[in-house]
Design a protein around this motif. Structure first.
Motif, PDB file in Angstrom:
ATOM      1  N   LYS A 228       0.832  -1.197   0.000  1.00  0.00           N
ATOM      2  CA  LYS A 228       0.000   0.000   0.000  1.00  0.00           C
ATOM      3  C   LYS A 228       0.873   1.256   0.000  1.00  0.00           C
ATOM      4  CE  LYS A 228      -4.007  -1.959   2.409  1.00  0.00           C
ATOM      5  NZ  LYS A 228      -4.929  -1.830   3.570  1.00  0.00           N
ATOM      6  N   THR A 229       0.351   2.317  -0.585  1.00  0.00           N
ATOM      7  CA  THR A 229       1.056   3.591  -0.617  1.00  0.00           C
ATOM      8  C   THR A 229       0.031   4.726  -0.513  1.00  0.00           C
ATOM      9  OG1 THR A 229       2.697   4.904  -1.828  1.00  0.00           O
ATOM     10  CG2 THR A 229       1.078   3.717  -3.142  1.00  0.00           C
ATOM     11  N   LYS A 230       0.424   5.933  -0.878  1.00  0.00           N
ATOM     12  CA  LYS A 230      -0.445   7.102  -0.770  1.00  0.00           C
ATOM     13  C   LYS A 230      -0.346   7.922  -2.046  1.00  0.00           C
ATOM     14  CE  LYS A 230       1.055   7.268   4.065  1.00  0.00           C
ATOM     15  NZ  LYS A 230      -0.164   6.849   4.777  1.00  0.00           N
ATOM     16  N   ILE A 231      -1.392   8.694  -2.312  1.00  0.00           N
ATOM     17  CA  ILE A 231      -1.371   9.645  -3.423  1.00  0.00           C
ATOM     18  C   ILE A 231      -1.685  11.023  -2.850  1.00  0.00           C
ATOM     19  CG2 ILE A 231      -2.369  10.349  -5.628  1.00  0.00           C
ATOM     20  CD1 ILE A 231      -3.035   7.451  -6.202  1.00  0.00           C
ATOM     21  N   LEU A 232      -0.769  11.966  -3.064  1.00  0.00           N
ATOM     22  CA  LEU A 232      -0.948  13.338  -2.606  1.00  0.00           C
ATOM     23  C   LEU A 232      -1.387  14.215  -3.764  1.00  0.00           C
ATOM     24  CD1 LEU A 232       2.360  13.196  -0.698  1.00  0.00           C
ATOM     25  CD2 LEU A 232       0.319  14.004   0.469  1.00  0.00           C
ATOM     26  N   LEU A 233      -2.142  15.256  -3.447  1.00  0.00           N
ATOM     27  CA  LEU A 233      -2.488  16.286  -4.423  1.00  0.00           C
ATOM     28  C   LEU A 233      -2.131  17.633  -3.823  1.00  0.00           C
ATOM     29  CD1 LEU A 233      -3.732  17.241  -7.092  1.00  0.00           C
ATOM     30  CD2 LEU A 233      -5.990  17.170  -5.997  1.00  0.00           C
ATOM     31  N   LEU A 234      -1.386  18.444  -4.585  1.00  0.00           N
ATOM     32  CA  LEU A 234      -0.874  19.711  -4.078  1.00  0.00           C
ATOM     33  C   LEU A 234      -1.307  20.892  -4.939  1.00  0.00           C
ATOM     34  CD1 LEU A 234       1.402  17.370  -3.516  1.00  0.00           C
ATOM     35  CD2 LEU A 234       2.858  19.310  -2.938  1.00  0.00           C
ATOM     36  N   ARG A 235      -1.541  21.993  -4.261  1.00  0.00           N
ATOM     37  CA  ARG A 235      -1.542  23.312  -4.901  1.00  0.00           C
ATOM     38  C   ARG A 235      -0.262  23.982  -4.441  1.00  0.00           C
ATOM     39  NH1 ARG A 235      -5.858  25.203  -2.895  1.00  0.00           N
ATOM     40  NH2 ARG A 235      -5.118  26.598  -1.269  1.00  0.00           N
ATOM     41  N   VAL A 236       0.478  24.616  -5.337  1.00  0.00           N
ATOM     42  CA  VAL A 236       1.782  25.158  -4.960  1.00  0.00           C
ATOM     43  C   VAL A 236       1.853  26.655  -5.268  1.00  0.00           C
ATOM     44  CG1 VAL A 236       2.971  22.948  -5.302  1.00  0.00           C
ATOM     45  CG2 VAL A 236       2.803  24.555  -7.200  1.00  0.00           C
ATOM     46  N   GLY A 237       2.743  27.317  -4.574  1.00  0.00           N
ATOM     47  CA  GLY A 237       3.007  28.712  -4.847  1.00  0.00           C
ATOM     48  C   GLY A 237       2.466  29.648  -3.782  1.00  0.00           C
ATOM     49  N   GLU A 238       3.226  30.713  -3.517  1.00  0.00           N
ATOM     50  CA  GLU A 238       2.837  31.678  -2.495  1.00  0.00           C
ATOM     51  C   GLU A 238       1.601  32.469  -2.905  1.00  0.00           C
ATOM     52  OE1 GLU A 238       5.402  34.360   0.584  1.00  0.00           O
ATOM     53  OE2 GLU A 238       5.862  34.595  -1.548  1.00  0.00           O
ATOM     54  N   LYS A 239       1.500  32.857  -4.165  1.00  0.00           N
ATOM     55  CA  LYS A 239       0.350  33.632  -4.615  1.00  0.00           C
ATOM     56  C   LYS A 239      -0.942  32.820  -4.548  1.00  0.00           C
ATOM     57  CE  LYS A 239       2.788  36.845  -7.672  1.00  0.00           C
ATOM     58  NZ  LYS A 239       2.924  37.364  -9.066  1.00  0.00           N
ATOM     59  N   ARG A 240      -0.838  31.515  -4.658  1.00  0.00           N
ATOM     60  CA  ARG A 240      -2.019  30.648  -4.597  1.00  0.00           C
ATOM     61  C   ARG A 240      -2.284  30.140  -3.172  1.00  0.00           C
ATOM     62  NH1 ARG A 240       0.483  29.332  -9.557  1.00  0.00           N
ATOM     63  NH2 ARG A 240      -0.905  29.580 -11.355  1.00  0.00           N
ATOM     64  N   GLN A 241      -1.525  30.631  -2.189  1.00  0.00           N
ATOM     65  CA  GLN A 241      -1.651  30.164  -0.811  1.00  0.00           C
ATOM     66  C   GLN A 241      -1.517  28.645  -0.751  1.00  0.00           C
ATOM     67  OE1 GLN A 241      -4.437  33.636   1.188  1.00  0.00           O
ATOM     68  NE2 GLN A 241      -5.446  31.782   0.530  1.00  0.00           N
ATOM     69  N   GLY A 242      -0.482  28.175  -1.433  1.00  0.00           N
ATOM     70  CA  GLY A 242      -0.286  26.739  -1.566  1.00  0.00           C
ATOM     71  C   GLY A 242       0.910  26.248  -0.769  1.00  0.00           C
ATOM     72  N   VAL A 243       1.483  25.144  -1.236  1.00  0.00           N
ATOM     73  CA  VAL A 243       2.662  24.559  -0.619  1.00  0.00           C
ATOM     74  C   VAL A 243       3.902  25.262  -1.178  1.00  0.00           C
ATOM     75  CG1 VAL A 243       3.973  22.434  -0.273  1.00  0.00           C
ATOM     76  CG2 VAL A 243       1.473  22.348  -0.391  1.00  0.00           C
TER      77      VAL A 243
END
Length: 309
Positions: A228-243
């Motif tokens: 078993k493993t995991k799937i991550l979903l990211l929003r990135v970037g400072e302007k987008r208030q992301g990671v």
């Protein structure tokens, strides 16, 4: 039979090789990976190694209503701030490379021994960096998923429905999925079985599977255990208030952002030492910038092969 046909009277391969120059490679480090995560993150320079994440504490109370046409009174609001914002401190990934001066003096042609030792060590430090960005118990991605952002697969194997569920959690400009390569293969098989083979996109000169236009980025640092493993979903970037990734700029001996190499001297045993240091961290600016699909099952064939190979 002539005398010249007797192999005992002809120059053999083993002896002939003593006069030949072998073409040599630089040391091959098989653990090197593309490290797509570090390429896809926005990296923010951090002053004094501290990153304070200020947040609005009364976001749910901010509400602006439209006034009626014949009313001149304007509604008023104000944003309050978190009185104790989280602070991120840069983490150090460091090692020391020792090499005897006799080795570097005598055996540095055609490859510089010091340069090759540093190159291999720097690659290892960068591999550790990516692993920490994902798995660090303090600032790693997996440790900072909000409980509201955790979902579970419908059937075990990763399906299009599961990734759609992740997209409902990170729907504001999602950037990419991140998972183990075996999970991407399992997802591709599920898509093919359903008759919806995922299209591909080219990034950094490489092809990636996509779902709903979002690329699936592989990393062998995403944990894989018991099939078993995991799937991550990211929003990135400072302007987008992301990671965002965090690094220390302007280090002495800086080789790349956040990474430095410094000569530490030569001891009385003629050992020269070099300090390799990398300072980094990671911040999730808002909880809906990150979600995870837990307990993703890979194909039983791969599970069998990894267990009994």
């Amino acid at each position: 039979m002539s005398e010249t046909s007797d192999p005992q009277l002809a120059l053999g391969d083993s002896a002939a090789r003593q006069l030949a120059n072998a073409t040599k490679t630089a040391p091959i480090l098989e653990t090197i990976s593309p490290r797509w995560l570090t390429l896809l993150l926005q990296w923010i320079p951090v002053e004094a190694g501290i990153y304070r994440l200020n947040k609005v504490s009364n976001a749910e109370e901010l509400d602006v209503k439209c006034s009626k046409r014949d009313q001149s009174e304007l509604p008023t609001i104000y944003a309050d701030y978190d009185a104790a914002p989280r602070e991120y401190f840069l983490n150090s990934v460091s090692t020391i490379v020792d090499i005897h001066t006799r080795i570097s003096d005598l055996y540095s042609s055609p490859f510089d021994q010091i340069k090759e030792q540093l190159r291999v060590s720097i690659e290892t430090v960068k591999e550790t960096q990516e692993a920490q960005l994902i798995n660090n118990a303090d600032y790693g991605l997996l440790a900072n998923v909000h409980p509201d952002q955790v979902v579970y697969p419908l059937t075990g194997a990763p399906t299009p429905d599961d990734l759609d569920e992740l997209l409902t959690k990170v729907w504001k400009e999602p950037a990419f999925f991140l998972t183990h390569p075996l999970a991407i293969a399992a997802f591709g098989r599920e898509c093919t079985r359903r008759g919806v083979p995922p299209p591909t996109v080219s990034l950094f000169g490489s092809q990636f599977l996509t779902w709903r236009g979002i690329p699936l980025i592989p990393s062998d640092k995403v944990p894989l255990a018991d099939g078993k493993t995991k799937i991550l979903l990211l929003r990135v970037g400072e302007k987008r208030q992301g990671v965002v990734g965090l690094f220390q700029p302007n280090l002495p001996g800086e080789q790349s952002p956040g990474l430095s190499v410094r000569f530490m001297g030569i001891d009385r045993n003629a050992i020269s030492s070099y300090l390799i240091s990398l300072y980094c961290s990671l911040a999730v600016q808002s909880k809906d910038a990150l979600a995870v699909l837990e307990d993703v099952e890979i194909d039983k064939y791969y599970e069998y092969k990894h267990e009994y190979k």
